[in-house]
Write a protein that holds these residues in place. Structure first.
Motif, short mmCIF file in Angstrom:
data_model
loop_
_atom_site.label_atom_id
_atom_site.label_comp_id
_atom_site.label_asym_id
_atom_site.label_seq_id
_atom_site.Cartn_x
_atom_site.Cartn_y
_atom_site.Cartn_z
N SER A 1235 0.72 -1.30 -0.13
CA SER A 1235 -0.04 -0.05 0.20
C SER A 1235 1.12 1.33 0.11
CB SER A 1235 -0.73 0.15 1.18
OG SER A 1235 -0.22 0.16 2.34
N GLN A 1271 -6.89 3.02 -6.95
CA GLN A 1271 -6.73 1.84 -5.98
C GLN A 1271 -5.28 2.22 -5.53
OE1 GLN A 1271 -7.11 -1.81 -7.66
NE2 GLN A 1271 -5.74 -2.85 -6.46
N SER A 1273 -3.65 0.34 -2.98
CA SER A 1273 -3.09 -0.86 -2.55
C SER A 1273 -2.82 -1.95 -3.57
CB SER A 1273 -3.69 -1.60 -1.27
OG SER A 1273 -4.90 -1.80 -1.59
N ALA A 1317 -2.54 -1.20 6.80
CA ALA A 1317 -2.09 -0.87 5.57
C ALA A 1317 -2.23 0.72 5.25
CB ALA A 1317 -2.74 -1.64 4.48
N SER A 1318 -3.24 1.09 5.90
CA SER A 1318 -3.54 2.58 5.75
C SER A 1318 -2.51 3.58 6.43
CB SER A 1318 -4.78 2.97 6.27
OG SER A 1318 -5.93 2.24 5.69
#
Length: 2014
Positions: A1235, A1271, A1273, A1317-1318
């Motif tokens: 990500s 998108q 990731s 992942a953020s």
């Protein structure tokens, strides 16, 4: 004796001739051509399109003319004829195509949707009409619909009326109907909110939220049926509030449009774009044929409304491609429209008819107009000829070319045609065989008669041939012919006793010079084959041999040709036909010259042979020759040779000159040089040799020729040489001058200069002299045209020709001067001369005053004559002139050609007589105006008058003189000294001398204005807008009286404007310096200042100009033409033009460019600044692909100037930066989740991301995977376990791929710890919208997601919840949601967390508004944003309203810390508040600021300065009044005698700058004078006493006054008269009680009655229901009979403005407030407490001590109510006025604001205002039972600023104490305190409930003020009409609605009486208990309170007072 066959033939011919003679006249009569014969022409051609309804049908008319009358036929477009279709289509007898009405099911497309044409034909040709498109429309039901339109607030909306396509051609929009039923139609008013476009759309500009509640319908009309219909649906607008900035947006299908419109109609081009901020629209038009465009010029015909372009009366030139460009600060868009403006097609053929001779050319030109034109085509007689050019040319006209020609022009919509006729010339009609013989087979023996009839013009000749051989009259063959009556030729061939050998091909040939016609047929005679002898055939080489074998006999089986016994053909050139014809093409001597044999056989085998010898001849061929290059000259020698290069000998060579044989004596020699050569020689060339020389060569084969032209240069030679001519004067002269030569000479005329030949000049072309083809024309020749003329002919060869002639004019006598004046001095000799020009001899006679003058009768006269070269001079001498010689002398001249006369006006001159009747017209201090009578001038114009004057004590030797022009009889003598005695006399002077002096007059000069200028004037700047002026008085000797003050004038230097003057009073201190500050001046501007002193006479001279600059300021205008241009992705060029010089307010030193990204523009910390001295600069280091906003300002020493309007440019895109951050999270043993965060600077629109991966340390290309831009990731799969992988990411724009992110390494594993992942991020959410914060986590086992808000554990609720993907959703974000949000992910292996920051953008909170400064017409406020605002503020909206006005708004920039509201009313109260706005929207309102502008009502002057009294008039000096800071508008002047009660209005519109004289007063009389002064702050009333002077100028004694009594004296008098006082008081009490009882009983009894008595009293809580119509009729009063009432000042309404009283009255006067916008405001209740003594019973009328009496109307107060005579029209308001108390005293201490102890009697006071009530205790609340008043201490005033609407209007009035004190110890407030208004919202609603919550809406009380009433809703916007304002300053009294005309606006009180009758007992007292449905005094109180006085008692005094009543309108005696 003739043989028998011959005899039969003759008989036959005789019979035929007789028949021919009989038939010829009939044939001639039938075929004689009519002179008027012509082809068809359309008279009524059908139109292009015929649309009709099936219910109406249609008729199509087609008419044509011609001779004979043409036949009408209807055809289809393919040319086939149209027939009848029963019931559907028929053709009437008169040629109409008729379509009857039909049923819908009978519709047939081939009939009702067809293209027809009308065809007209006669024997001369055929024409076809234009295409007629017929379309029948079957009535079908249709509905128009309106779709909902979505519009961004502030943009323009366009509603379209959608009409079904099957009726769209026939239905148009007629109007639009709104929800209130109002019709909106197309008009030329483009300024309104609504506009119906020409194409039918409804255009609504600047839509707001209120437009979302309205609906609209369209009304359509069917043009065939006339039916109108409303749309089935109602269209609405959906208004969307913009969230942030929105770029202009256009639907794809709207980006390109095509329009076809008719010319001379209005059309509209739409540009349907929306955006926020409101975009700007600009229209361009492409230059035809290029890609360049230019802006559309807007004018009266071309308008732009929002984005829509409207073109009125469109023309073809408007066609083209248009581009609408839409821009705002966010972006841009464009819309293309291709417009075609059609114009009706028309065509015309020139010439319409032409007659052309046979063989000549004919040309037709098709002239056409219209647009567009696609095709041009030509047809002849209805058939296409395949020609498509504009010009049709026929090179050689033949017979078949005659007929009708048509030109058609067409486009897709229509067509047009024109026709023309081509006729053949009558003299050239080629021959035509009209009758001929036929083929015939016969036996031998009988005779044969063959006949041929031919016609033509000229008459043809007929010859006969047999097998090509001419037949001559021989034994058996006889040929004869004759001409019939109609011109035909009849020829016959008679063969007697035919033989077999006579068979063959017979041919008759008709031949004339214009053509040949022939006819052939075979005659077959039975017999054996026979071939006639064939003669030798000679043929020219190269031609084709055609020969037919002359075979006779019948039948013949075969015919063959042979050559050398070989049957032909034997080569390709030979062709043999069965009928015996042989053809050999291109014959040659070598191959084709031979003998040919023809063999004919029959069936039996018999044959015949015949031979033909063919000889081939070669024609001669001439070699070309010429005379060489260029012309030959005379005397040259030339030669040419004619050489025959080929041809058979012998050849005959001949030379021709101009087609004639050359003669031997012509000087031309011809020498033959062999058999084939001839040479022509001219030894001596002359002009006659010029021409065409032809060599003609001739042999047996042919004759050929060749021509060469000899051109000879020939010098000019005379054809007609001019000679001397003589012409009679006035005739038209013509002199010919002609010459020839080569080149053709040019003939010119010149005229000699002077009287002799020699020098010549060109003739000037004018109206009467012209030269045409060498001939000189002189029309109406005169003596001036006489002289020598030169004619010259020049062609460049030689010196040319010239001839000089004399043109003489034989003239009658003529005097050049018809009338002249001649003067002579009396007593001196004189000579009169007359010179007559003309042909001699001339005789001259003299007349005097039309009587023959004979010198023999008077020896003073002598006549002499002198002969001159041009005529005769006659002289008349007078020895000694006398006055009688002033006469008209006439001399009469005569000669042989006529006569003429001339006159001399003899004037005998002498010195003038003395002037008389010297009078003084006017005099002043330094001048005197004189007049006198003009004396006899001695026949010499008076040059001047000399006015002599001297002081009375001086002698006439010491005189001063004034020279006056002789044409005037008035003059002013100046430079006199004031108050001095002068003697004056006058003398007249002419050219002869001066007269005696007139009688002297004596005058005394008057006093005058100051003559000296103020001294020591200094002007110094104080600040940017202020100058200080100081000065000292003029010298004392120049005052000319006492100086009262100074006028200080100032203006802009170097301008022609007038000075603006301010007045400064005189300071009495000796030598004291005066000063004045001039404010509100322009910044850094030079002003000129002058000062003049004035006294009671007037103003003195202006001082010299003193000039001074104000201090330097900042530029008041921004730089103009600001523009920006993007250079690269990080640079922008900005350019501008300096602001106008006059707005610089100083010297501009630098320019400052303010710039920032547009989305950060409103954040001051993000702005950048760049300084430059030039007019452009380049901004560097900008963000890429970013929209920048820029402003430019100029800077002076005074500071920064005004910024320009923002402009916007976007930097170019570039490759993006690297993604900000990258994470690689293990998802399993073969998968890793990568990500990333987007780049901090994308530098463009991200198109995609690319994820690169490879095993760490491995070589080679990494793997890449492209990811969509949305998108963030990517899951990498199929990885090897426990192998480290390296990942990095790049972003790409359309420019390219950006930098890679940092590399990150991860290794697939079975163990998957919890990871997020953020990324940590900051989110910005808009107020009231949803926000979502991501938290994407991985882990095995699945991690648990938890959120913390500002460190507190989150639990879900209705507004916030966690989504399945871990994200946190917040609905409807508010300000409190801003802060930090942390997400935590945890599983058994690990835990992770991220923190987001949420920023909430909300509309601004209420700003702070404070008052900074005030002037008389402006308010300056400070604006400060709320400290808690998070989003950048974009600006403020300032709301303000005057006390009685509507709210107005002003937009204020966010940068402006102060804002000045200008153009306000002087001395008026205002309410102000502000709201802020940002990109979210408008915020909360600030607190309301209550303030007022500076200025007061007029101030009273001193009496001695204002009033100047004489015996029968009084002068009023209005300049003595002071305006209180607000300019004076006008004065009202009234007067009366002191002992009278009625006031007389003198004028209601006296201008403030003038003096005014009241005339017609009686001497030695006391008068009262009342003056009402008005300005915008209010008005002041002053009352003065004065006595006029006696007749002799003396004064009278002052009026006697009663002695003042002390308190002891009063008590002593009362006690000594108790026996009288007690009964009187008791009687009065009984009367009062009786009146009260009667009033109560009557009020109860009249509970439901409708009349209202004005003097009745009511309960304190009662209301007056104004909603009852009958009450309005009662709002008047009764006037005493027969008294004219003056008009109300400032009003043009008839008014009954006095109320009848039973006792003597003393009146006062008031005027209305000109600033008052609504006179029918809500009425308040100001009860007045009653204290102190009363004087007399009259006080009962207003002051009662018991409840219910406090609302009585006060004496002599003026109220504006609806009048009697206006039929209750609310636009016509009137005043009525109560009467004062008789003795002038106030009835009690009920008024506030004057000085003095309570209980003192009120005296007469000056009172300004428009009502008669004090404000005391105005906040007392009435109880609901109608009893005693409950009096409350008023709350602090002005708590509710919205409830002070009417308050301040009446606070500006001053009372002047005139006679001994006033009632209260302290003055009431002047209402300068803005906190002095008590809450009033509960005054009505809380007491009376619903029905009376809005008691005055019935009168349209304005709803703009914020008065609140409990229990009811106010009706907003129910504004009532306003009375007219007072007259303007420059009002023309001659045409004024405010004039004093008794016709226009006076009405007698008797008329009021007659109309209305008595209203009841005005003195009666009535009680009225409070009832809901009963009228009470509540409304009356409210009405009266709208006229509240200025000074009011304080709250403490109010509490101490009880009772209420109205105070009499106090006046002041001065």
């Amino acid at each position: 004796m003739l043989p028998l066959p011959r005899l039969h033939a003759i008989k036959w011919l005789t019979l035929l001739a007789a028949m021919a003679a009989f038939c010829t006249p009939l044939a001639y009569a039938a075929s004689q051509p009519d002179a008027d014969q012509k082809g068809p022409v359309f008279l009524n051609e059908p139109i292009n399109r015929i649309d009709f309804s099936n219910s109406t049908g249609a008729e199509i008319e087609c008419k044509a003319s011609g001779n004979p009358m043409p036949e009408i036929i209807w055809i289809r477009s393919d040319g086939t004829a149209v027939g009848d279709v029963p019931g559907l289509r028929q053709i009437s007898s008169d040629g109409k195509l008729v379509f009857p009405p039909f049923r819908a099911e009978d519709y047939r497309q081939e009939v009702h949707a067809q293209v027809y044409a009308c065809l007209a034909r006669n024997q001369f040709g055929t024409i076809i009409s234009r295409d007629v498109h017929v379309r029948a429309v079957v009535n079908q039901f249709y509905e128009a619909e309106i779709m909902t339109e979505y519009v961004i607030k502030g943009n323009a909306a366009v509603l379209k009326c959608s009409i079904p396509s099957f009726v769209a051609d026939f239905v148009r929009v007629e109007s639009w109907i709104d929800e209130d039923g109002n019709a909106l139609t197309f008009s030329d008013n483009y300024d309104g909110k609504y506009l119906v476009l020409p194409s039918g759309e409804l255009h609504i500009r600047e839509v707001g939220p209120e437009d979302g509640y309205k609906s609209y319908q369209c009304r359509t009309k069917h043009r065939l049926t006339g039916e109108t219909r409303l749309s089935a649906t109602k269209g609405r607008l959906v208004i969307t509030e913009p969230v942030g900035s929105v770029a202009p947006n256009v639907n794809m299908h709207d980006k390109m449009d095509f329009g076809i419109r008719k010319s001379n109609t209005s059309l509209s081009l739409l540009c349907p774009a929306q955006g926020y901020p409101m975009p700007a629209f600009k229209w361009y038009k492409f230059i035809e044929g290029t890609t360049r465009k230019q802006a559309v010029i807007l004018n009266e015909r071309v308008k732009q409304v929002s984005g829509t372009l409207i073109i009125k009366d469109a023309v073809v030139e408007d066609s083209g491609k248009y581009l609408c460009v839409v821009n705002n600060s966010v972006g841009g868009e464009s819309v293309e429209t291709v417009l075609t403006v059609t114009a009706p097609l028309s065509a015309k053929i020139d010439p319409p008819t032409q007659t052309v001779d046979f063989g000549r050319p004919a040309v037709f030109t098709c002239q056409y107009s219209g647009n567009p034109i696609k095709t041009i085509s030509w047809i002849k007689d209805g058939k296409s000829i395949g020609h498509s050019d504009q010009v049709l040319r026929i090179e050689s006209v033949k017979k078949e070319d005659k007929g009708m020609y048509q030109c058609f022009v067409r486009n897709d919509q229509e067509s047009a045609e024109a026709s023309a006729e081509l006729k053949l010339g009558g003299r050239f009609d080629p021959p035509v065989i009209r009758q001929a013989f036929q083929e015939e087979t016969m036996e031998p023996g009988p005779s044969v008669f063959l006949k041929c009839v031919a016609g033509g013009n000229p008459t043809p000749e007929i010859s006969w041939e047999l097998d090509g051989k001419k037949i001559a009259n021989i034994d058996r063959y006889q040929v004869g012919q004759y001409v019939t009556v109609n011109g035909d030729v009849v020829s016959y061939l008679n063969i007697t006793s035919v033989h077999a050998n006579d068979g063959g091909l017979y041919k008759c040939i008709a031949k004339s010079k214009v053509g040949v016609a022939e006819h052939s047929a075979k005659l077959n005679v039975y017999g054996l084959p026979y071939i006639r002898q064939m003669e030798k055939k000679a043929i020219v080489a190269g031609e084709t041999l055609i020969v037919t074998c002359p075979v006779a006999g019948y039948p013949i089986d075969s015919i063959v040709w042979e050559r050398d016994n070989r049957a032909l053909p034997i080569n390709r050139k030979q062709k043999v036909f069965p009928n015996g014809t042989l053809i050999i093409e291109n014959v040659e001597r070598n191959s084709d010259q031979a003998t040919y044999t023809c063999v004919a056989k029959n069936v039996e085998g018999y044959s015949a042979r015949g031979s033909l010898e063919v000889q081939v001849m070669v024609p001669p061929k001439v070699t070309p020759f010429d005379f060489g290059e260029g012309p030959a000259n005379v005397e040259d020698s030339v030669s040419i040779t004619c050489l025959i290069s080929s041809g058979d000998l012998p050849i005959d060579i001949e030379w021709l000159f101009n087609d004639y044989a050359i003669s031997s004596y012509s000087g031309i020699t011809v020498v033959k040089g062999g058999k084939r050569t001839s040479m022509l020689t001219i030894d001596n060339v002359h002009a006659r040799h010029a021409g065409r020389y032809t060599c003609k060569a001739k042999n047996y084969a042919a004759a050929v020729n060749y021509t060469a032209e000899l051109v000879v240069n020939v010098p000019p030679r005379w054809i007609l040489e001019p000679t001397d001519k003589a012409f009679a004067q006035g005739s038209d002269a013509k002199v010919e001058c002609k010459a020839d030569g080569f080149p053709k000479p040019q003939v010119t005329w010149k005229k000699a200069v002077g009287d002799s030949p020699g020098e010549y000049k060109d003739l000037k072309k004018n109206d009467n002299i012209r030269v045409e083809e060498g001939t000189l024309h002189i029309d109406n020749i005169q003596k001036t045209n006489e002289g020598y003329y030169l004619c010259e002919a020049i062609n460049g060869i030689g010196s040319g020709l010239s001839a000089v002639i004399m043109i003489s004019v034989q003239a009658p006598p003529e005097f050049t001067e018809k009338l002249r004046n001649q003067t002579a001095r009396r007593g001196e000799p004189a000579v009169l001369q007359c010179e007559a020009k003309g042909e001699k001899p001339i005789g001259i006679l003299w007349n005097m005053n039309n009587v023959r003058l004979d010198p023999k009768n008077d020896n003073r006269y002598t006549i002499r004559e002198e002969i001159l070269s041009t005529g005769v001079m006659s002289s008349l001498s007078i020895k000694r002139t006398e006055r009688s010689d002033s006469a008209l002398f006439t001399c009469l001249a005569t000669n042989a050609f006529g006569s003429d006369d001339a006159s001399i006006n003899m004037i005998i001159q002498e010195v003038p007589e003395m002037p008389y009747a010297l009078k003084v017209l006017d005099k002043s201090g330094r001048s005197v105006q004189l007049s006198w009578a003009q004396p006899y001038d001695g026949n010499s114009p008076l040059i001047r008058y000399i006015i002599e004057f001297k002081r009375s004590r001086a002698s006439w030797d010491e005189v001063d003189r004034v020279m006056v022009p002789g044409h005037t009889t008035e003059a002013q003598v100046q430079k006199l000294s004031p108050a001095t005695t002068y003697n004056i006399r006058i003398v007249a002077e002419n050219a002869i001398g001066t007269s005696q002096s007139s009688e002297a007059v004596t005058i005394i000069t008057a006093e005058e204005a100051p003559s000296g200028k103020p001294q020591n004037i200094k002007v110094e700047p104080v600040n940017q807008t202020t100058l200080r002026v100081t000065w000292k008085p003029p010298a004392r000797s120049e005052w000319n009286g006492e100086i009262l003050g100074y006028y200080v004038g100032y203006k802009l230097s170097n301008t022609n404007s007038s000075y603006v003057f301010e007045t400064v009073n005189f300071l009495t201190e000796e030598g004291k310096e005066h000063s004045l500050e001039l404010n509100n001046l322009r910044v850094y501007t030079q002003y000129s200042v002058v000062i003049q002193a004035f006294n009671k006479i007037g103003a003195g001279p202006l001082s010299d100009e003193e000039k001074q600059f104000t201090a330097e300021g900042t530029p008041s205008q921004p730089p103009s033409d600001t523009a920006c241009t993007t250079l690269t992705s990080q640079t922008i060029r900005v350019s501008w033009v300096s602001p106008p010089l006059e707005s610089a307010n100083g010297v501009i030193k630098t320019y400052k460019v303010v710039y920032a990204p547009s989305d950060e523009w409103y954040d001051d910390t993000k702005r950048h600044y760049k300084k430059t001295a030039s007019s452009d600069t380049v901004l560097h280091g900008l963000k890429k692909f970013t929209n920048y906003t820029m402003q430019v300002l100029a800077t002076t020493a005074g500071g920064d100037g005004v910024r320009s309007a923002p402009i916007h440019c976007q930097t170019e895109p570039d490759v993006p930066e690297a993604p900000t951050d990258v994470k690689a999270l293990v998802k399993g043993q073969a998968a890793i989740l990568v990500s990333w965060r987007p780049p901090a600077q994308p530098n463009g629109i991200i198109q995609q991301y690319t994820v690169y991966s490879k095993v760490e340390g491995a070589e080679g290309e990494p793997k890449s995977q492209k990811i969509p831009h949305y998108q963030m990731s990517y899951e990498a799969t199929e990885l090897e376990k426990n192998k480290p992988y390296e990942f990095w990411v790049t972003a790409s724009t359309n420019i390219g791929e950006g930098q890679p992110s940092k590399s990150i390494v991860a290794m697939p594993s079975d163990q998957v710890p919890a990871k997020i992942a953020s990324f940590d991020d900051t989110f910005t959410a808009t107020f009231k919208e949803d926000a979502k914060m991501p938290c994407l986590a991985v882990g095995a086992p699945q991690p648990e997601i938890t959120w913390k808000i500002k460190g507190v554990e989150f639990t879900g609720n209705d507004r916030m919840r966690v989504l399945p993907d871990g994200s946190l959703l917040i609905k409807s974000v508010n300000r409190q949601d801003a802060g930090e949000y942390s997400c935590h992910a945890e599983n058994s292996i690990a835990k992770d967390s991220i923190t987001h920051k949420l920023i909430v953008l909300a509309p601004p909170q209420s700003p702070q508004v404070s008052l900074s400064a005030t002037t008389t017409d402006s308010l300056t406020v400070k604006l400060k944003p709320h400290e808690g605002d998070t989003a950048p503020l974009h600006g403020y909206t300032l709301h303000y309203k005057p006390e009685f006005g509507e709210w107005e708004t002003a937009e204020v920039s966010v940068d402006a810390q102060k804002y000045t509201i200008e153009n306000l009313l002087c001395g008026s109260r205002y309410q102000v508040y502000a709201t802020g706005f940002n990109n979210i929207g408008a915020g909360e309102a600030s607190d309301i600021l209550n303030t007022r502008t500076k200025g007061y009502k007029p101030k009273l002057p001193e009496k001695q300065r204002f009033i100047e009294v004489s015996s029968n008039s009084v002068s009023l000096h209005f300049k003595a009044w002071k305006d209180g800071g607000c300019p004076m508008s006008h004065f009202v002047v009234e007067n009366k005698k002191r002992d009278q009660t009625e006031w007389n209005q003198i004028s209601n519109n006296v201008k403030p700058d003038n003096n005014y004289v009241v005339l017609d007063l009686e001497p030695a009389t006391w008068y009262n004078l009342r003056i009402t002064a008005h300005n915008s702050a209010g008005f002041t009333v002053a009352e003065y006493d004065f006595a006029t002077l006696t007749v002799t100028g003396g004064t009278i004694a002052p009026s006697r006054e009663l002695p003042e009594l002390t308190a002891e004296d009063t008590i002593r008098i009362i006690l000594s008269n108790l026996n009288l006082i007690v009964p009187v008081v008791a009687a009065l009490l009984v009367i009062i009680i009786a009146i009260i009882v009667i009033c109560i009983l009557r009020s109860k009894g009249n509970h439901h009655k409708d009349d209202v008595v004005y003097n009745q009293t009511m309960g304190p809580g009662a209301t007056l229901d104004k909603r009852r119509p009958d009450l309005r009729d009662e709002l008047g009063y009764i006037a005493p009979p027969n008294r004219k009432l003056p008009p109300v000042p400032g009003s043009n309404y008839n008014t009954c403005d006095r109320i009848k009283r039973a006792r003597g009255i003393r009146s006062n006067h008031s005027t209305w407030d000109p600033r008052r916008t609504n006179l029918y405001e809500e009425l308040k209740t100001p009860p007045v407490p009653l204290h102190g003594n009363h004087y007399g019973p009259e006080d009962v009328q207003c002051h009662y001590r018991h409840p219910g009496m406090e609302d009585e109307i006060c004496p002599y107060a003026t109220f504006h109510l609806l009048g009697f005579r206006e039929e209750m029209d609310p636009t016509k308001a009137m005043n009525f006025q109560t009467f004062p108390h008789q003795n002038g005293h106030a009835p009690g201490p009920g008024h506030a604001g004057t000085m003095g102890p309570p209980g003192h009697p009120g005296h007469v006071h000056s009172r300004s205002g428009s009502q008669s009530m004090p404000r005391a205790n105005r906040y007392a609340r009435k109880n609901s039972q109608g009893g005693q008043s409950s009096i409350y201490t008023p709350a602090p005033e002005y708590d509710d600023p919205a409830n002070c609407a009417e308050e301040d209007q009446y606070r500006r009035y001053t009372r002047v104490n005139s006679q001994g004190g006033s009632l209260y110890s302290g003055p009431g407030p002047e209402y300068d305190d803005p906190a002095n208004c008590a809450p009033e919202e509960d005054q009505y609603g809380s007491q009376y409930g619903g029905p009376y919550g809005t008691p005055y809406d019935h009168y349209g009380s304005r709803g703009s003020m914020g008065r609140r009433s409990v229990g009811s809703a106010r009706n907003p916007g129910n504004g009532s009409p306003e009375p007219p304002p007072p007259p303007p300053r420059n009002h023309d009294m001659s045409n004024s609605s405010f004039n004093d005309s008794k016709e226009s606006n006076e009405i007698s009180e008797a008329e009021c009486d007659r109309d209305h009758g008595p209203r009841g007992n005005y003195g009666a007292v009535k009680r009225s208990p409070l009832q809901k449905d009963q009228r009470t005094t509540e409304e009356m109180r409210k009405l009266i309170e709208s006229r509240r006085p200025l000074n009011e008692a304080g709250p403490k005094q109010l509490q101490q007072q009880s009772g209420a009543g109205f105070t009499a309108y106090d006046t002041m005696a001065v």
